[in-house]
Scaffold this active site. Structure first.
Site, PDB file in Angstrom:
ATOM      1  CD  GLU A  32     -16.599  -4.819  88.161  1.00 55.10           C
ATOM      2  OE1 GLU A  32     -17.840  -4.834  88.270  1.00 55.10           O
ATOM      3  OE2 GLU A  32     -15.850  -5.166  89.077  1.00 55.10           O
ATOM      4  NE  ARG A  71     -28.313  -8.388  91.558  1.00 52.96           N
ATOM      5  CZ  ARG A  71     -27.097  -7.981  91.911  1.00 52.96           C
ATOM      6  NH1 ARG A  71     -26.461  -7.095  91.157  1.00 52.96           N
ATOM      7  NH2 ARG A  71     -26.536  -8.427  93.012  1.00 52.96           N
ATOM      8  N   GLY A  76     -12.620   0.998  93.671  1.00 44.90           N
ATOM      9  CA  GLY A  76     -11.640   0.274  92.863  1.00 44.90           C
ATOM     10  C   GLY A  76     -11.088  -0.967  93.548  1.00 44.90           C
ATOM     11  N   GLY A  86     -23.614  -7.963  88.829  1.00 40.36           N
ATOM     12  CA  GLY A  86     -24.037  -6.641  88.379  1.00 40.36           C
ATOM     13  C   GLY A  86     -23.923  -6.352  86.894  1.00 40.36           C
ATOM     14  CG  ASP A 121     -17.886   3.036  95.063  1.00 37.00           C
ATOM     15  OD1 ASP A 121     -17.479   4.196  95.129  1.00 37.00           O
ATOM     16  OD2 ASP A 121     -18.655   2.549  95.915  1.00 37.00           O
ATOM     17  CB  THR A 179     -14.397  -4.923  93.137  1.00 36.22           C
ATOM     18  OG1 THR A 179     -15.164  -4.572  94.288  1.00 36.22           O
ATOM     19  CG2 THR A 179     -14.917  -6.215  92.554  1.00 36.22           C
TER      20      THR A 179
HETATM   21  P1  IMP Z   1     -15.592  -1.005  94.579  1.00 37.08           P
HETATM   22  O1  IMP Z   1     -15.731  -0.034  95.726  1.00 37.08           O
HETATM   23  O2  IMP Z   1     -15.086  -0.308  93.326  1.00 37.08           O
HETATM   24  O3  IMP Z   1     -14.763  -2.184  94.958  1.00 37.08           O
HETATM   25  O4  IMP Z   1     -17.061  -1.511  94.254  1.00 37.08           O
HETATM   26  C1  IMP Z   1     -17.485  -2.693  94.834  1.00 37.08           C
HETATM   27  C2  IMP Z   1     -18.818  -3.164  94.385  1.00 37.08           C
HETATM   28  O5  IMP Z   1     -19.762  -2.453  95.155  1.00 37.08           O
HETATM   29  C3  IMP Z   1     -19.242  -2.943  92.939  1.00 37.08           C
HETATM   30  O6  IMP Z   1     -18.831  -3.958  92.059  1.00 37.08           O
HETATM   31  C4  IMP Z   1     -20.749  -2.965  93.093  1.00 37.08           C
HETATM   32  O7  IMP Z   1     -21.218  -4.295  93.109  1.00 37.08           O
HETATM   33  C5  IMP Z   1     -20.933  -2.334  94.439  1.00 37.08           C
HETATM   34  N1  IMP Z   1     -21.273  -0.911  94.338  1.00 37.08           N
HETATM   35  C6  IMP Z   1     -20.462   0.175  94.393  1.00 37.08           C
HETATM   36  N2  IMP Z   1     -21.154   1.318  94.293  1.00 37.08           N
HETATM   37  C7  IMP Z   1     -22.464   0.938  94.165  1.00 37.08           C
HETATM   38  C8  IMP Z   1     -23.691   1.668  94.014  1.00 37.08           C
HETATM   39  O8  IMP Z   1     -23.759   2.913  93.964  1.00 37.08           O
HETATM   40  N3  IMP Z   1     -24.831   0.915  93.921  1.00 37.08           N
HETATM   41  C9  IMP Z   1     -24.839  -0.443  93.959  1.00 37.08           C
HETATM   42  N4  IMP Z   1     -23.708  -1.162  94.090  1.00 37.08           N
HETATM   43  C10 IMP Z   1     -22.534  -0.463  94.197  1.00 37.08           C
HETATM   44 MG    MG Z   2     -20.255  -5.630  91.020  1.00 37.32          MG
END
Ligand code: IMP
Ligand code: MG
Length: 178
Positions: free
Chosen positions: A102, A168, A108, A48, A106, A110
């Protein structure tokens, strides 16, 4: 800008390329100030972050290295267990100022995994720069140091972010229409 259809879903224009580019310049200027005179290692998280880091580097004036990692998911030892592992980190982090780059933070989850792996390599410092941040979805303690654009808790695509692999390439950010 018109709506776009990706797979089975429709997305509407949400963040203009100008707002994105201003957010990126802002992050670059802050990093230039905060790390003036210090060598840094940027670690972009694929897939991403490829567009964000590419534009970010246009305004970075620091002495820096740039590298990329990816979180690879595989089946763990317990049945149905999915484990993720950070791949692609080849350089030593010992004593370096690391900046994780990053696309979006979202929940967190990851970030916590990436952070834990990087910290084990004993860097001097680790900071986070993200193009997009969903404060209402974030559930962790780690501070998000550099944010391009804060967004509400909506699913978005474009500028590196995908919906099931697509979107993308879009130059603006689009929000899902429910
Ligand atoms: P996390 O929930 O912070 O672990 O986010 C995990 C991953 O989900 C991110 O690195 C993105 O690749 C993907 N992601 C989270 N929110 C979105 C969104 O709104 N659109 C597309 N990908 C998302
Ligand atoms: Mg990502």
């Amino acid at each position: 800008m018109a709506e776009v259809k990706l797979h089975d879903r429709v997305f509407e224009p949400f963040i203009s390329s100008e707002t994105i580019s201003n957010g990126i310049k802002d992050v670059a200027h802050k990093l230039n100030e905060d790390f003036k005179g210090e060598p840094v290692l940027f670690v972009g998280v694929l897939n991403g972050a490829f567009r964000f880091i590419s534009d970010l580097m246009k305004d970075i004036e620091l002495e820096c290295e740039v590298s990329f990692v990816k979180l690879a998911s595989y089946s763990g030892t317990e049945s149905q267990e999915i484990v993720s592992k950070l791949i692609g980190l080849n350089e030593s982090l010992d004593g370096k100022n690391v900046i994780i780059v990053e696309d979006i933070v979202d929940t967190g989850n990851t970030l916590v995994k990436i952070m834990a792996e990087l910290e084990s390599h004993k860097p001097k410092s680790v900071k986070i720069a993200t193009l997009l941040y969903k404060p209402d979805a974030y559930k962790k303690e780690i501070p998000i140091d550099y944010v391009g654009v804060k967004i509400p808790n909506d699913f978005i695509v474009g500028f590196g972010l995908d919906y099931d692999g697509l979107g993308r390439n879009l130059n603006e950010i689009y929000k899902i229409v429910d």
